[in-house]
Design an enzyme around this catalytic site. Structure first.
Site, short mmCIF file in Angstrom:
data_model
loop_
_atom_site.label_atom_id
_atom_site.label_comp_id
_atom_site.label_asym_id
_atom_site.label_seq_id
_atom_site.Cartn_x
_atom_site.Cartn_y
_atom_site.Cartn_z
N THR A 75 -3.23 3.97 0.84
CA THR A 75 -4.43 3.65 1.95
C THR A 75 -5.43 4.65 1.22
OG1 THR A 75 -3.37 3.31 3.77
CG2 THR A 75 -4.92 4.62 4.49
N ASN A 133 9.22 9.08 5.22
CA ASN A 133 7.84 9.34 4.83
C ASN A 133 6.83 9.83 6.00
OD1 ASN A 133 4.81 8.42 4.14
ND2 ASN A 133 5.85 6.92 4.65
N ARG A 134 6.32 10.76 5.44
CA ARG A 134 5.01 11.33 6.72
C ARG A 134 3.98 11.79 5.69
NH1 ARG A 134 9.98 15.40 8.39
NH2 ARG A 134 9.31 17.38 7.05
N ASN A 163 1.99 8.69 10.75
CA ASN A 163 1.61 9.74 10.35
C ASN A 163 0.27 10.52 10.65
OD1 ASN A 163 4.30 10.09 9.40
ND2 ASN A 163 3.84 8.67 7.71
N THR A 164 -0.97 9.51 10.76
CA THR A 164 -2.58 10.47 11.08
C THR A 164 -1.63 10.03 12.75
OG1 THR A 164 -2.94 9.49 9.29
CG2 THR A 164 -4.28 9.90 11.21
N THR A 216 5.07 -5.78 8.15
CA THR A 216 4.66 -3.75 8.91
C THR A 216 4.24 -3.85 7.99
OG1 THR A 216 6.96 -3.93 9.69
CG2 THR A 216 5.84 -5.38 11.21
N ASN A 217 4.02 -2.35 8.84
CA ASN A 217 4.18 -1.06 8.15
C ASN A 217 5.42 0.15 8.51
OD1 ASN A 217 3.01 2.08 7.31
ND2 ASN A 217 1.09 0.86 7.99
N GLY A 233 1.05 11.51 5.46
CA GLY A 233 -0.01 11.70 6.08
C GLY A 233 -1.40 11.16 5.32
N PHE A 234 -1.67 10.27 4.05
CA PHE A 234 -2.54 9.65 4.11
C PHE A 234 -3.58 11.26 2.92
CE2 PHE A 234 -4.46 6.78 6.91
CZ PHE A 234 -3.30 5.68 7.08
N SER A 267 -0.58 3.07 10.01
CA SER A 267 0.21 4.28 9.88
C SER A 267 0.89 5.28 11.17
CB SER A 267 0.14 4.54 8.59
OG SER A 267 0.20 4.05 7.99
N GLY A 275 12.19 0.42 4.41
CA GLY A 275 12.94 0.16 3.38
C GLY A 275 14.35 -0.75 4.39
N ALA A 312 0.69 -1.48 -0.05
CA ALA A 312 -0.23 0.22 -0.22
C ALA A 312 0.77 1.43 -0.39
CB ALA A 312 -1.00 -0.08 0.94
N LYS A 360 -2.91 -4.46 9.21
CA LYS A 360 -1.90 -3.79 9.28
C LYS A 360 -1.43 -3.60 10.48
CE LYS A 360 1.32 -1.76 6.00
NZ LYS A 360 1.59 -0.99 4.25
C1 LIG Z 1 6.62 6.73 0.82
C2 LIG Z 1 5.53 5.61 1.47
C3 LIG Z 1 4.12 5.79 1.49
C4 LIG Z 1 3.23 4.67 2.21
N1 LIG Z 1 2.19 4.54 2.13
C5 LIG Z 1 1.23 4.22 2.97
C6 LIG Z 1 -0.01 3.71 3.01
O1 LIG Z 1 -0.62 4.55 2.78
N2 LIG Z 1 -0.67 2.91 3.42
C7 LIG Z 1 0.18 1.77 4.16
O2 LIG Z 1 -0.58 1.21 4.76
N3 LIG Z 1 0.78 1.55 4.28
C8 LIG Z 1 1.78 2.66 3.40
N4 LIG Z 1 3.91 2.48 3.47
C9 LIG Z 1 4.06 1.94 3.79
C10 LIG Z 1 4.46 0.19 2.75
O3 LIG Z 1 3.27 -0.26 1.89
C11 LIG Z 1 5.47 -0.68 3.53
O4 LIG Z 1 4.62 -1.16 4.43
C12 LIG Z 1 6.08 0.09 4.14
O5 LIG Z 1 6.98 0.85 3.44
C13 LIG Z 1 7.25 -1.09 4.59
O6 LIG Z 1 7.94 -2.26 3.58
P1 LIG Z 1 9.40 -1.81 2.63
O7 LIG Z 1 10.29 -1.51 3.70
O8 LIG Z 1 9.32 -2.53 1.70
O9 LIG Z 1 8.62 -0.04 1.58
C14 LIG Z 1 3.89 4.19 2.78
C15 LIG Z 1 5.39 3.68 2.66
C16 LIG Z 1 6.14 4.21 2.27
C17 LIG Z 1 7.52 4.68 2.12
#
Ligand SMILES: Cc1cc2nc3c(=O)[nH]c(=O)nc-3n(C[C@H](O)[C@H](O)[C@H](O)COP(=O)(O)O)c2cc1C
Length: 336
Positions: free
Chosen positions: A91, A116-117, A187-188, A249-250, A119-120, A185, A270, A67, A221
Site C-alpha cells: 500500500t 504484522n503491524r 494497522n492504521t 481478504t486482508n 502500519g503502511f 488494513s 497465512g 500487496a 480490498k
Molecule cells: C507483512 C505483511 C504486510 C502486508 N502489507 C499489506 C499492505 O501494505 N497492503 C495490503 O493491502 N495488504 C497487506 N498485507 C496483506 C496481504 O496482502 C494479504 O492480503 C494477506 O496477508 C492475506 O494473504 P496471505 O494469507 O497469503 O498472506 C500484508 C501482509 C503481510 C503478511
C-alpha cells in the site's frame, strides 16, 4: 521432497529477523530487476501459462503477488520473471511514512503464519510515481498486469481520507492496470471505518468522478472480520459505484485459531486465515456478480483450488510465498 527454496533459501532468510529478511529479499530482487541475465535466471522458476482475462486485462496465469511484499514498487521485473500472473504493489500513501515501531513482523512457522503491524511504511506516492516512471523509461516494465494499492496516510484525519486517496490516485493511476482501494488494513487506526457504507460510497464516488476518460478498474480490498450485514452493505455500495472487483481478504484481527503463547498484536495472515477468508469469498460470489480476487491462507495447490471453487477469478499470495517460495506458483498453476 523439499524444494531448492525450502532447503537453501528459506533457512538463510529465516536465520535473519523477519524485517531484515524482507529488506534483503527486496534489495536482491530490485538488483536482479536491472540485469537481463539475472531475470533470465529467475525465469527458470516460472510456471507454464494458464491465460485468464478479467477487467479486459490479460493475465498469463491467475496467481498474483499480494500487496505489502513490494510496497514501494522496487522489483516489478523480478516478480514477473518469477512467474506471477500479476503484481500488486503498495500500500502506498499520499505522504511517505515510517510505519509503526519495530519489531512489527512476527513469524509463526508451526502455523505457517505471520503477524504484522507494519502500519503502511512506504516511500509515499510522489517518490514511487517517479520510480515507476523511470522503470517505464528503462524498457523493463513487466509484461503482466500491475495493480497499485493505495491507502490513507496515518496523519490524515478520517474525514479527509478521500483527499488523501485522490492525491495518490492522481499520481499513480497512469502506471496502474487496476487500482486497489485498501480500506481494510488493521494497522492504521480508523482505516477499517472506511468500509462503512456512507464513507465507502463517498470515497468510491470521488474516485469514480475523477477517473475521467481513461477509467481504470477500481478494486476494493476488504477485511475478513466483517459481519454478514456489513458485507451486504459493502457489496451494495460497490455495485452502486461501479467497482470492478473485490479483493477478499486482508489480514485478520481474529487470533482465536493460534495458540495464545504465539500471539502478538497485529494482522494475522497465512494458513490460520484460510477458512475464514474462503468463507467470505463464498458469501460474496453467492450474493454479487462482482469478480473476486482471493487472498488469505493460500499455501499449496489445494488451498488455491479451494478459492477458485469458492468462485474467485484470481488469487494472490503473500505468506504462503514466504514459506514455500517460487515453487508454490508452479505447484498451483499445474493444479488449476
Ligand atoms: C507483512 C505483511 C504486510 C502486508 N502489507 C499489506 C499492505 O501494505 N497492503 C495490503 O493491502 N495488504 C497487506 N498485507 C496483506 C496481504 O496482502 C494479504 O492480503 C494477506 O496477508 C492475506 O494473504 P496471505 O494469507 O497469503 O498472506 C500484508 C501482509 C503481510 C503478511
Amino acid at each position: 521432497m523439499k524444494t531448492f527454496y525450502e532447503r537453501l533459501v528459506r533457512p538463510l532468510l529465516f536465520s535473519l529477523g523477519p524485517e531484515t529478511a524482507h529488506h534483503f529479499t527486496i534489495a536482491s530482487l530490485s538488483k536482479a530487476s536491472q540485469f537481463d541475465p539475472a531475470l533470465r535466471a529467475l525465469k527458470q522458476f516460472a510456471p507454464p501459462a494458464r491465460p485468464k482475462t478479467l477487467f479486459d486485462l490479460n493475465f498469463p496465469n491467475p496467481i498474483g503477488l499480494a500487496a505489502g511484499l513490494d510496497k514501494n514498487g522496487r522489483a516489478l521485473p523480478a516478480w514477473a520473471a518469477l512467474g506471477f500472473g500479476f503484481i500488486e504493489i503498495g500500500t502506498i500513501t499520499a505522504m511517505a511514512q515510517p510505519g509503526n515501531l519495530k519489531p512489527r513482523i512476527f513469524r509463526l512457522p508451526e502455523q505457517q503464519a505471520l503477524i504484522n503491524r507494519l502500519g503502511f511504511n512506504n516511500d509515499g506516492a510522489e517518490i514511487i510515481a517517479k520510480r515507476l516512471s523511470r522503470l517505464r523509461g528503462s524498457g523493463r516494465w513487466p509484461g503482466v498486469p500491475v495493480g497499485i494499492n493505495i491507502g490513507k496516510s496515518r496523519t490524515t484525519p478520517l474525514e479527509r481520507a478521500t483527499d488523501d486517496y485522490l492525491y495518490s490516485f492522481r499520481l499513480l493511476r497512469d502506471f496502474a492496470d487496476y487500482i486497489t482501494l485498501n480500506v481494510s488494513s488493521p494497522n492504521t487506526p480508523g482505516l477499517r471505518g472506511l468500509q462503512e457504507p456512507a464513507a465507502l460510497s463517498r470515497l468510491l464516488h470521488a474516485i469514480a468522478s475523477e477517473a475521467g476518460s481513461v477509467a481504470k478498474p477500481i478494486v476494493v480490498k476488504i477485511s475478513p472480520d466483517l459481519s454478514p450485514v456489513e458485507l451486504e452493505a459493502i457489496l451494495a455500495a460497490c455495485e452502486e459505484n461501479g467497482v470492478a472487483g473485490i479483493i477478499a481478504t486482508n489480514t485478520t484481527l481474529d487470533h482465536s485459531s493460534i495458540p495464545p503463547e504465539c500471539d502478538k498484536e497485529g494482522g494475522l495472515s497465512g494458513a490460520p486465515l484460510r477458512e475464514k477468508s474462503t468463507a467470505l469469498v463464498r458469501s460474496i460470489t453467492a450474493n454479487s456478480k462482482i469478480p473476486v480476487i482471493a487472498s488469505g491462507g493460500i499455501y499449496d495447490a489445494k488451498s488455491a483450488r479451494e478459492k477458485i471453487d469458492a468462485g474467485a477469478q484470481l488469487v494472490q499470495l503473500y505468506t504462503g510465498f514466504v514459506y514455500r517460495g517460487p515453487q508454490l506458483l508452479r505447484e498451483i498453476v499445474e493444479e488449476l
